[in-house]
Write a protein that holds these residues in place. Structure first.
Motif, PDB file in Angstrom:
ATOM      1  N   VAL A 224     -16.198  24.115  17.000  1.00 35.78           N
ATOM      2  CA  VAL A 224     -16.176  22.652  17.189  1.00 35.78           C
ATOM      3  C   VAL A 224     -16.305  22.450  18.866  1.00 35.78           C
ATOM      4  N   TYR A 225     -17.099  21.731  19.503  1.00 31.46           N
ATOM      5  CA  TYR A 225     -17.295  21.564  20.891  1.00 31.46           C
ATOM      6  C   TYR A 225     -16.979  19.972  21.099  1.00 31.46           C
ATOM      7  N   TYR A 226     -16.657  19.319  22.246  1.00 30.14           N
ATOM      8  CA  TYR A 226     -16.610  18.164  22.445  1.00 30.14           C
ATOM      9  C   TYR A 226     -17.070  17.724  23.799  1.00 30.14           C
ATOM     10  N   GLY A 227     -17.480  16.452  23.877  1.00 27.29           N
ATOM     11  CA  GLY A 227     -17.945  16.165  25.246  1.00 27.29           C
ATOM     12  C   GLY A 227     -18.055  14.450  25.288  1.00 27.29           C
ATOM     13  N   SER A 228     -18.361  14.001  26.473  1.00 23.86           N
ATOM     14  CA  SER A 228     -18.500  12.708  26.792  1.00 23.86           C
ATOM     15  C   SER A 228     -19.467  12.242  27.606  1.00 23.86           C
ATOM     16  N   SER A 229     -19.877  10.993  27.576  1.00 21.40           N
ATOM     17  CA  SER A 229     -21.234  10.504  28.137  1.00 21.40           C
ATOM     18  C   SER A 229     -20.582   8.960  28.600  1.00 21.40           C
ATOM     19  N   TYR A 230     -21.372   8.430  29.646  1.00 15.65           N
ATOM     20  CA  TYR A 230     -21.127   6.869  30.034  1.00 15.65           C
ATOM     21  C   TYR A 230     -22.360   6.128  29.455  1.00 15.65           C
ATOM     22  N   THR A 231     -23.190   6.728  28.758  1.00 17.24           N
ATOM     23  CA  THR A 231     -24.435   5.813  28.004  1.00 17.24           C
ATOM     24  C   THR A 231     -24.423   5.750  26.624  1.00 17.24           C
ATOM     25  N   GLY A 232     -23.492   6.503  26.011  1.00 11.93           N
ATOM     26  CA  GLY A 232     -23.516   6.290  24.711  1.00 11.93           C
ATOM     27  C   GLY A 232     -24.241   7.215  23.942  1.00 11.93           C
ATOM     28  N   LYS A 233     -25.267   7.941  24.770  1.00  9.39           N
ATOM     29  CA  LYS A 233     -26.021   8.820  24.017  1.00  9.39           C
ATOM     30  C   LYS A 233     -25.797  10.558  24.245  1.00  9.39           C
TER      31      LYS A 233
END
Length: 369
Positions: A224-233
């Motif tokens: 399992v990998y985790y990530g983030s964005s500021y666009t919600g995409k």
């Protein structure tokens, strides 16, 4: 240690008893004794053909042999000096040291063919493994596995593949030789095995405003990998990581995702989005004095801070800066490289690059020195 193996072979018209003694030197001596004629009346296959094993990808599906009726069955009993050993119910028994000198009897009770009992008797002279094997040479069966009515295998078991997902699986078993007739199993639907990943949520924020996500649970194999964005995409996630801890964001609203890549058994998949409203300090990379602008004041403040030795103030500048905003190359430390990068970024006009420096300021994930 020696091995004594007795094999009971059921043929079309006779029973052969083969006692195979293997000496300590490894030389087999196989005397064979042929005894009474066996009834050759055909036996009709009857009963419910039950499938065992999972129906998901990679599982092996086989047949529950106990679902047959009137098929060969054997029960084993072992005695020492006429006393039943209750725990000895397998085809193999090894006497203990204390039983040496006694009389060993091994009984195989055959049911379904001719309802008879065969007894193997020997003196116990040493600790030696004794085995009685029963082979029904007439119980020849043919297997045919079908997926959506297409024949896919003729073995006694079938391993489900990725391409089988959603198809209907069943097996036909036909008797040959003395056993006659055909049995058809129940039909099962192979699981589609769509991967399910729970969305990660923010469970803590430490004194340095680092954010830790909850562990996402995944159906199936894979990391399992985790990530983030500021666009919600999800397609805008720039950096996937196995760690569930993230540095302070540079915007108030952050969107977190989890994903698992494609494996041999499962497709790749992404979790639902988790929205987090960040209330900690927001900083702009390069805005070292926190005035929401990047200009010569930041370059001067950073230069003085570095000249002071960062944490002491021998030159008397007494400069306070946002260290995370100052680590503009995200190498975990504040030094002349940050001053040069910030200066070049400002000379370039911040967003354009007339001087060709092509500098990008990075948000620091946290100082490591």
């Amino acid at each position: 240690m020696c091995f004594m193996s007795t094999i009971l072979k059921v043929n079309e018209d006779s029973i052969q008893i083969q006692m195979l003694f293997t000496s300590p030197e490894g030389n087999p001596v196989p005397p064979v004794l042929t005894v009474n004629v066996v009834d050759t009346t055909p036996i009709e296959l009857t009963g419910n053909l039950l499938l065992v094993g999972g129906t998901d990808l990679g599982s092996v599906v086989s047949i529950d042999a106990s679902s047959f009726e009137h098929l060969f069955n054997a029960k084993y009993e072992w005695y020492v000096d006429g006393e039943l050993i209750p725990t000895a119910t397998d085809s193999t028994y090894t006497p203990t040291q204390e039983q040496i000198g006694g009389l060993l009897e091994g009984k195989v009770i055959v049911d379904g063919l001719f309802c008879d009992t065969y007894t193997y008797t020997t003196d116990i002279t040493e600790v030696c493994e004794h085995t009685i094997d029963v082979i029904d040479l007439r119980a020849n069966l043919e297997y045919k596995w079908y997926l959506d009515e297409e024949l896919v295998s003729e073995t006694n078991a079938y391993q489900i593949k990725k391409s089988d997902a959603g198809k209907h699986l069943y097996v036909e078993v036909s008797g040959t030789n003395r056993y006659v007739g055909t049995l058809t199993s129940e039909t099962v639907v192979v699981d589609k095995n769509e991967r399910i990943i729970s969305k990660p949520t923010v469970v803590s924020e430490d004194e340095n405003h680092n954010i830790t996500l909850s562990r996402s649970l995944s159906v199936g194999d894979g990391t399992v990998y985790y990530g983030s964005s500021y666009t919600g995409k999800v397609e805008d996630v720039s950096d996937w990581q196995t760690s569930r801890t993230f540095a302070p964001p540079t915007q108030n609203t952050v969107y977190y995702f989890a994903k698992v890549d494609e494996t041999d058994s499962y497709d790749a998949a992404y979790s639902d989005v988790s929205v987090y409203e960040y209330t900690g300090p927001i900083f702009m990379p390069g805005d070292v004095n926190g005035d929401k602008k990047i200009n010569t004041r930041d370059i001067i403040a950073l230069s003085r801070y570095y000249a002071d030795g960062c944490t002491t103030d021998p030159e008397g500048y007494n400069v306070t800066i946002n260290e995370l905003a100052a680590d503009v190359n995200d190498d975990g430390r504040i030094n002349t490289r940050d001053i040069i990068a910030l200066s070049r970024y400002y000379v370039d006009g911040c967003t354009t690059d007339p001087d060709g420096y092509n500098v990008t300021l990075l948000p620091s994930k946290g100082l490591r020195e």
